[in-house]
Design a protein around this motif. Structure first.
Motif, PDB file in Angstrom:
ATOM      1  N   UNK A  29       0.887  -1.244   0.072  1.00 49.10           N
ATOM      2  CA  UNK A  29      -0.044   0.115   0.100  1.00 49.10           C
ATOM      3  C   UNK A  29       0.835   1.308   0.057  1.00 49.10           C
ATOM      4  N   UNK A  30       1.799   1.031   0.812  1.00 50.22           N
ATOM      5  CA  UNK A  30       2.776   2.257   0.970  1.00 50.22           C
ATOM      6  C   UNK A  30       3.549   2.646  -0.369  1.00 50.22           C
ATOM      7  N   UNK A  31       4.018   1.551  -0.965  1.00 52.75           N
ATOM      8  CA  UNK A  31       4.589   1.525  -2.349  1.00 52.75           C
ATOM      9  C   UNK A  31       3.598   2.113  -3.446  1.00 52.75           C
ATOM     10  N   UNK A  32       2.436   1.571  -3.619  1.00 53.81           N
ATOM     11  CA  UNK A  32       1.547   2.008  -4.465  1.00 53.81           C
ATOM     12  C   UNK A  32       1.381   3.596  -4.104  1.00 53.81           C
ATOM     13  N   UNK A  33       1.125   4.053  -2.972  1.00 52.72           N
ATOM     14  CA  UNK A  33       0.826   5.483  -2.754  1.00 52.72           C
ATOM     15  C   UNK A  33       2.057   6.278  -3.205  1.00 52.72           C
ATOM     16  N   UNK A  34       3.219   5.822  -2.692  1.00 50.76           N
ATOM     17  CA  UNK A  34       4.562   6.693  -3.234  1.00 50.76           C
ATOM     18  C   UNK A  34       4.517   6.608  -4.950  1.00 50.76           C
ATOM     19  N   UNK A  35       4.550   5.422  -5.427  1.00 44.39           N
ATOM     20  CA  UNK A  35       4.405   5.369  -6.888  1.00 44.39           C
ATOM     21  C   UNK A  35       3.417   6.130  -7.438  1.00 44.39           C
ATOM     22  N   UNK A  36       2.317   6.494  -6.829  1.00 52.71           N
ATOM     23  CA  UNK A  36       1.293   7.552  -7.451  1.00 52.71           C
ATOM     24  C   UNK A  36       1.740   9.060  -7.582  1.00 52.71           C
ATOM     25  N   UNK A  37       2.698   9.625  -6.743  1.00 53.50           N
ATOM     26  CA  UNK A  37       3.092  10.699  -6.589  1.00 53.50           C
ATOM     27  C   UNK A  37       3.765  11.071  -8.067  1.00 53.50           C
ATOM     28  N   UNK A  38       3.462  12.322  -8.597  1.00 49.39           N
ATOM     29  CA  UNK A  38       4.076  12.872  -9.778  1.00 49.39           C
ATOM     30  C   UNK A  38       5.314  13.261  -9.849  1.00 49.39           C
ATOM     31  N   UNK A  39       6.278  12.303  -9.382  1.00 53.95           N
ATOM     32  CA  UNK A  39       7.619  12.410  -9.336  1.00 53.95           C
ATOM     33  C   UNK A  39       8.392  11.731 -10.264  1.00 53.95           C
ATOM     34  N   UNK A  40       9.482  12.194 -10.720  1.00 55.84           N
ATOM     35  CA  UNK A  40      10.504  11.301 -11.561  1.00 55.84           C
ATOM     36  C   UNK A  40      11.082  10.050 -10.699  1.00 55.84           C
ATOM     37  N   UNK A  41      11.050   8.958 -11.333  1.00 48.88           N
ATOM     38  CA  UNK A  41      11.828   7.699 -10.697  1.00 48.88           C
ATOM     39  C   UNK A  41      12.872   8.026  -9.866  1.00 48.88           C
TER      40      UNK A  41
END
Length: 153
Positions: A29-41
């Protein structure tokens, strides 16, 4: 024995914490939340390294690995980075944290085995070349991932 017992207690707590996170699905869940942020990898990866560096100043390395990797590795894989490359960078970063003043755990170990009359200031000054070399190694591994992954077929 007292220090070894404390380290084992920290490792056991971190292991239990990571197992609970995995069982509850909090890691995903935390991983998916962070990945949803509009930030470059690469920025997300850099933020992970900042977290590891800060934890390295206060905690033992095994505990950091047990606490952060169940959360960070799924994110790294989802971002498309090589997990071996990330692991090499993370280990270098943990080692940097262990000797980073003012709370680097290894600094106090060095003070304990230093000759009488050696001040903590002397130890902190003597760490500077090692910090520089480790930062250089980390930068080289980031810029040239093949340094960390050349043995992988």
């Amino acid at each position: 024995m007292k220090i070894t017992g404390m380290i084992f207690l920290i490792i056991a707590g971190a292991r239990g914490f990571s197992q609970i996170l995995a069982y509850l699905g909090a890691s995903q869940g935390l991983a998916q939340s962070v990945l949803a942020l509009p930030l470059p990898p690469i920025l997300i990866m850099a933020l992970m390294q900042v977290v590891i560096l800060i934890l390295g100043c206060f905690m033992e390395s095994a505990a950091i690995i047990l606490l952060t990797m169940p959360i960070f590795v799924p994110m790294i894989i989802s971002l498309g980075f090589d997990p071996v490359w990330f692991g090499a960078i993370a280990v270098l970063n943990i080692e940097i944290g262990l000797i980073t003043p003012p709370f680097g755990v290894a600094l106090f170990t060095m003070k304990a085995v230093a000759p009488p009359g050696t001040t903590m200031g002397d130890i902190i000054k003597s760490v500077a070349p090692f910090l520089g070399l480790q930062l250089l190694a980390m930068i080289l591994v980031i810029l040239f991932p093949a340094i960390a992954t050349w043995l992988i077929p």
